[in-house]
Design an enzyme around this catalytic site. Sequence first.
Site, PDB file in Angstrom:
ATOM      1  N   TYR A 113      13.738  10.547  -6.584  1.00  0.00           N
ATOM      2  CA  TYR A 113      14.326   9.787  -5.474  1.00  0.00           C
ATOM      3  C   TYR A 113      15.846   9.913  -5.490  1.00  0.00           C
ATOM      4  CZ  TYR A 113      10.440   7.477  -3.206  1.00  0.00           C
ATOM      5  OH  TYR A 113       9.334   7.232  -2.445  1.00  0.00           O
ATOM      6  N   THR A 154       4.470   0.507   2.601  1.00  0.00           N
ATOM      7  CA  THR A 154       5.433   1.581   2.370  1.00  0.00           C
ATOM      8  C   THR A 154       5.538   2.577   3.537  1.00  0.00           C
ATOM      9  OG1 THR A 154       5.107   1.404   0.016  1.00  0.00           O
ATOM     10  CG2 THR A 154       5.970   3.506   0.802  1.00  0.00           C
ATOM     11  N   GLY A 177      -5.938 -14.189  -2.571  1.00  0.00           N
ATOM     12  CA  GLY A 177      -7.128 -13.493  -2.051  1.00  0.00           C
ATOM     13  C   GLY A 177      -6.744 -12.299  -1.208  1.00  0.00           C
ATOM     14  N   LYS A 217       0.451   0.860  -9.715  1.00  0.00           N
ATOM     15  CA  LYS A 217      -0.834   0.175  -9.456  1.00  0.00           C
ATOM     16  C   LYS A 217      -1.965   1.203  -9.387  1.00  0.00           C
ATOM     17  CE  LYS A 217      -2.360   0.126  -5.704  1.00  0.00           C
ATOM     18  NZ  LYS A 217      -1.999  -0.673  -4.576  1.00  0.00           N
ATOM     19  N   GLU A 245     -20.330  11.782   5.916  1.00  0.00           N
ATOM     20  CA  GLU A 245     -21.117  12.307   7.043  1.00  0.00           C
ATOM     21  C   GLU A 245     -21.770  11.169   7.832  1.00  0.00           C
ATOM     22  OE1 GLU A 245     -24.788  14.597   6.078  1.00  0.00           O
ATOM     23  OE2 GLU A 245     -24.361  14.052   4.008  1.00  0.00           O
ATOM     24  N   CYS A 294       2.841   0.231  -5.448  1.00  0.00           N
ATOM     25  CA  CYS A 294       1.750   1.176  -5.125  1.00  0.00           C
ATOM     26  C   CYS A 294       1.486   2.212  -6.202  1.00  0.00           C
ATOM     27  CB  CYS A 294       2.081   1.927  -3.837  1.00  0.00           C
ATOM     28  SG  CYS A 294       2.935   0.961  -2.598  1.00  0.00           S
ATOM     29  N   GLU A 300      -6.780  -6.259  -5.995  1.00  0.00           N
ATOM     30  CA  GLU A 300      -6.605  -5.009  -6.744  1.00  0.00           C
ATOM     31  C   GLU A 300      -6.458  -5.283  -8.236  1.00  0.00           C
ATOM     32  OE1 GLU A 300      -4.700  -2.172  -3.255  1.00  0.00           O
ATOM     33  OE2 GLU A 300      -3.315  -3.084  -4.673  1.00  0.00           O
ATOM     34  N   ALA A 306      24.564  -4.964  -3.845  1.00  0.00           N
ATOM     35  CA  ALA A 306      25.576  -4.936  -2.789  1.00  0.00           C
ATOM     36  C   ALA A 306      25.329  -6.137  -1.874  1.00  0.00           C
ATOM     37  CB  ALA A 306      25.493  -3.643  -2.012  1.00  0.00           C
ATOM     38  N   TYR A 346      -4.319  -8.385  -0.933  1.00  0.00           N
ATOM     39  CA  TYR A 346      -4.311  -7.051  -1.556  1.00  0.00           C
ATOM     40  C   TYR A 346      -4.090  -7.113  -3.080  1.00  0.00           C
ATOM     41  CZ  TYR A 346      -3.402  -4.476   2.896  1.00  0.00           C
ATOM     42  OH  TYR A 346      -3.454  -3.904   4.134  1.00  0.00           O
ATOM     43  N   CYS A 403       7.509   0.127  -4.251  1.00  0.00           N
ATOM     44  CA  CYS A 403       6.369   1.049  -4.206  1.00  0.00           C
ATOM     45  C   CYS A 403       6.326   1.934  -5.434  1.00  0.00           C
ATOM     46  CB  CYS A 403       6.437   1.893  -2.936  1.00  0.00           C
ATOM     47  SG  CYS A 403       5.210   3.199  -2.917  1.00  0.00           S
ATOM     48  N   SER A 459      11.628   2.707  -0.578  1.00  0.00           N
ATOM     49  CA  SER A 459      11.083   3.763   0.288  1.00  0.00           C
ATOM     50  C   SER A 459      11.849   3.871   1.605  1.00  0.00           C
ATOM     51  CB  SER A 459       9.619   3.475   0.603  1.00  0.00           C
ATOM     52  OG  SER A 459       8.900   3.379  -0.595  1.00  0.00           O
ATOM     53  N   ALA A 499      -5.566   0.748   2.929  1.00  0.00           N
ATOM     54  CA  ALA A 499      -6.610   0.737   1.896  1.00  0.00           C
ATOM     55  C   ALA A 499      -6.331  -0.401   0.932  1.00  0.00           C
ATOM     56  CB  ALA A 499      -6.609   2.052   1.139  1.00  0.00           C
ATOM     57  N   HIS A 557     -22.182  18.182   4.737  1.00  0.00           N
ATOM     58  CA  HIS A 557     -23.313  17.721   3.937  1.00  0.00           C
ATOM     59  C   HIS A 557     -23.316  18.367   2.566  1.00  0.00           C
ATOM     60  CE1 HIS A 557     -27.277  16.059   3.347  1.00  0.00           C
ATOM     61  NE2 HIS A 557     -27.691  17.228   2.925  1.00  0.00           N
TER      62      HIS A 557
HETATM   63  P1  NDP Z   1      -1.295 -10.985   0.948  1.00  0.00           P
HETATM   64  O1  NDP Z   1      -0.583 -11.488   2.119  1.00  0.00           O
HETATM   65  O2  NDP Z   1      -2.167  -9.789   1.073  1.00  0.00           O
HETATM   66  O3  NDP Z   1      -2.206 -12.132   0.338  1.00  0.00           O
HETATM   67  C1  NDP Z   1      -1.658 -13.347  -0.058  1.00  0.00           C
HETATM   68  C2  NDP Z   1      -2.789 -14.225  -0.519  1.00  0.00           C
HETATM   69  O4  NDP Z   1      -2.269 -15.394  -1.123  1.00  0.00           O
HETATM   70  C3  NDP Z   1      -3.695 -14.663   0.624  1.00  0.00           C
HETATM   71  O5  NDP Z   1      -5.016 -14.630   0.164  1.00  0.00           O
HETATM   72  C4  NDP Z   1      -3.214 -16.091   0.885  1.00  0.00           C
HETATM   73  O6  NDP Z   1      -4.224 -16.904   1.362  1.00  0.00           O
HETATM   74  C5  NDP Z   1      -2.841 -16.543  -0.513  1.00  0.00           C
HETATM   75  N1  NDP Z   1      -1.838 -17.607  -0.504  1.00  0.00           N
HETATM   76  C6  NDP Z   1      -0.690 -17.649   0.199  1.00  0.00           C
HETATM   77  N2  NDP Z   1      -0.008 -18.780  -0.080  1.00  0.00           N
HETATM   78  C7  NDP Z   1      -0.735 -19.451  -0.987  1.00  0.00           C
HETATM   79  C8  NDP Z   1      -0.574 -20.688  -1.665  1.00  0.00           C
HETATM   80  N3  NDP Z   1       0.507 -21.438  -1.467  1.00  0.00           N
HETATM   81  N4  NDP Z   1      -1.520 -21.073  -2.529  1.00  0.00           N
HETATM   82  C9  NDP Z   1      -2.613 -20.309  -2.744  1.00  0.00           C
HETATM   83  N5  NDP Z   1      -2.826 -19.128  -2.137  1.00  0.00           N
HETATM   84  C10 NDP Z   1      -1.904 -18.704  -1.273  1.00  0.00           C
HETATM   85  O7  NDP Z   1      -0.176 -10.801  -0.181  1.00  0.00           O
HETATM   86  P2  NDP Z   1      -0.146 -10.036  -1.553  1.00  0.00           P
HETATM   87  O8  NDP Z   1       0.764 -10.820  -2.425  1.00  0.00           O
HETATM   88  O9  NDP Z   1      -1.513  -9.721  -2.041  1.00  0.00           O
HETATM   89  O10 NDP Z   1       0.546  -8.668  -1.151  1.00  0.00           O
HETATM   90  C11 NDP Z   1       1.772  -8.656  -0.417  1.00  0.00           C
HETATM   91  C12 NDP Z   1       1.802  -7.531   0.564  1.00  0.00           C
HETATM   92  O11 NDP Z   1       1.984  -6.302  -0.117  1.00  0.00           O
HETATM   93  C13 NDP Z   1       0.500  -7.364   1.342  1.00  0.00           C
HETATM   94  O12 NDP Z   1       0.493  -8.131   2.499  1.00  0.00           O
HETATM   95  C14 NDP Z   1       0.467  -5.897   1.642  1.00  0.00           C
HETATM   96  O13 NDP Z   1       1.015  -5.696   2.903  1.00  0.00           O
HETATM   97  C15 NDP Z   1       1.292  -5.266   0.549  1.00  0.00           C
HETATM   98  N6  NDP Z   1       0.428  -4.561  -0.402  1.00  0.00           N
HETATM   99  C16 NDP Z   1      -0.285  -3.482   0.038  1.00  0.00           C
HETATM  100  C17 NDP Z   1      -1.128  -2.804  -0.817  1.00  0.00           C
HETATM  101  C18 NDP Z   1      -1.899  -1.637  -0.317  1.00  0.00           C
HETATM  102  O14 NDP Z   1      -1.542  -1.086   0.712  1.00  0.00           O
HETATM  103  N7  NDP Z   1      -2.988  -1.259  -0.977  1.00  0.00           N
HETATM  104  C19 NDP Z   1      -1.292  -3.216  -2.198  1.00  0.00           C
HETATM  105  C20 NDP Z   1      -0.522  -4.378  -2.545  1.00  0.00           C
HETATM  106  C21 NDP Z   1       0.294  -5.008  -1.666  1.00  0.00           C
HETATM  107  P3  NDP Z   1      -4.632 -16.974   2.923  1.00  0.00           P
HETATM  108  O15 NDP Z   1      -5.459 -15.739   3.144  1.00  0.00           O
HETATM  109  O16 NDP Z   1      -5.420 -18.224   3.006  1.00  0.00           O
HETATM  110  O17 NDP Z   1      -3.365 -17.018   3.698  1.00  0.00           O
END
Ligand code: NDP
Length: 464
Positions: free
Chosen positions: A99, A314, A178, A51, A444, A48, A184, A115, A180, A43, A15, A344, A439
């Site tokens: 693209y 993105t 835990g 997904k 609302e 994105c 998802e 590259a 995004y 993306c 992107s 989101a 409404h």
């Molecule tokens: P995130 O940073 O959102 O989440 C990573 C998760 O992995 C956290 O819960 C973290 O825990 C956990 N974690 C990290 N290291 C370890 C480990 N060694 N062992 C166990 N758990 C671990 O990353 P994602 O991979 O979900 O997504 C990457 C990025 O992509 C996001 O930050 C987001 O910016 C982007 N994205 C955006 C979307 C959207 O806009 N809808 C959709 C998908 C991705 P802890 O919380 O404890 O650090």
Amino acid sequence: MAKYDYDLFVIGGGSGGVRAGRVAASLGKKVAVAEEYRFGGTCVIRGCVPKKLFVYASQFSEHFEDSAGYGWTVGEPSFDWPTLIANKDKEIARLEAAYRSGLGNAKAETVDSRAELVDDHHVRIVAEDRVVSAETILIATGGRPNPHKALPGHEHCISSNEAFHLAALPQSIAIEGGGYIAIEFANIFHGLGVDTTLIYRGKEILGRFDMDLRRSLHEEMENKGIRILCQTVALGVDKLPSGQRAVHLSSGETLAVDQVMLAIGRVPNTEGLGLEAAGVETGKTGEIIVDEYSRTNVSNVYAIGDVTNRVQLTPVAIHEAMCFVDTVYQGKPTSPDHETIATAVFSQPEIGTVGLSEDQASAEFDELEVYLARFRPMRHTLSGRKEKMVMKLVVDGASRRVLGAHILGPDAGEMAQLLAIPIKARLSKDDFDRAMAVHPTAAEELVTMYQPSYRVKKGERQAG
Ligand code: NDP
């Protein structure tokens, strides 16, 4: 003769890279954009866009159930994974072509190759074993899933990359993370009928989001039947003779599942990029260090998007690309604005959020007014679905400025996009109150919450 082969050489056709390359070329610059995999980047190709198509696919199971209350009788629904994959692949190929042609139409050259930097003005086009020179180099190589090499058996696990191309839909899956992606995909797989377990090391999923959203989402996901194991990590993964995976958890439990997906964050794509040869500095996780104009320590080398690990989204990469073009080619030095970014999570129910969470706001402001509504959206009345919608406004008690808006429920992402405007414009709760309600809508509620549900003074919650 020109001193360099190109005015701008962009490494990475995602992107950010495509936007910068296309706009610079349309300004008459001689531009090449190199991409080693597929134009469109994470993306479009494996993030994105596919997904969201998967999210739509996975929502039909509930739509079929909900339709009964509205008088519909649908036969026994069945789902065909190969059909979804094939149709998704067709759409992604269409977008990839768009693209590519966008670059072509702007007269930017597309280079189908990896590259690597040779020095600060030279790039090796690996597939052709050819070196070209450029006045300015822009690195926009994005990131990739953290492979979690410390986990014994990580090679038996998939990441989101593979989830888009599985030969068959698994019957069961364990997802670690835990954030995004984990959230998802847990909802996607569950909606498609997969027995889904989420493993998260922390206390509460989606730690960076407002507490009312993350707790309510956790509850709703469990109500649907997703198993969520918090304060738990996978200690090792074995491949069983049956082809299943055994996941050994820190709780002592062992799960036998068809697939294990790791979604523990993404790491910048800088390995083997020649950054050292060019003298470009990187940080602890390999991210490229840039200044407020996305310039690296080498004055003609810039970097934008996930590879800089600022905000991995993105629209942020695209914004950084536009700022780069303004700075370098339009004589208008422009810093990307990373404040108040709406976002989101396409969970089910969905999260849409912009601005400060209650916790973040109470750390910064002495007095808050919190407006909180929890209700069953109208669409769930006849369907009988119990799912609740949550809407929350966090307001500065002194100025009455709305600091944050947080929504859990259908179309929350769409609402967050619109709320980004008044919140970015620093409008007050009084401005919200002056807006007439539409409404009947769920949204609302955002302009009809007249009394604070409670106040927070110096971090302490007061009675309403
Ligand atoms: P995130 O940073 O959102 O989440 C990573 C998760 O992995 C956290 O819960 C973290 O825990 C956990 N974690 C990290 N290291 C370890 C480990 N060694 N062992 C166990 N758990 C671990 O990353 P994602 O991979 O979900 O997504 C990457 C990025 O992509 C996001 O930050 C987001 O910016 C982007 N994205 C955006 C979307 C959207 O806009 N809808 C959709 C998908 C991705 P802890 O919380 O404890 O650090």
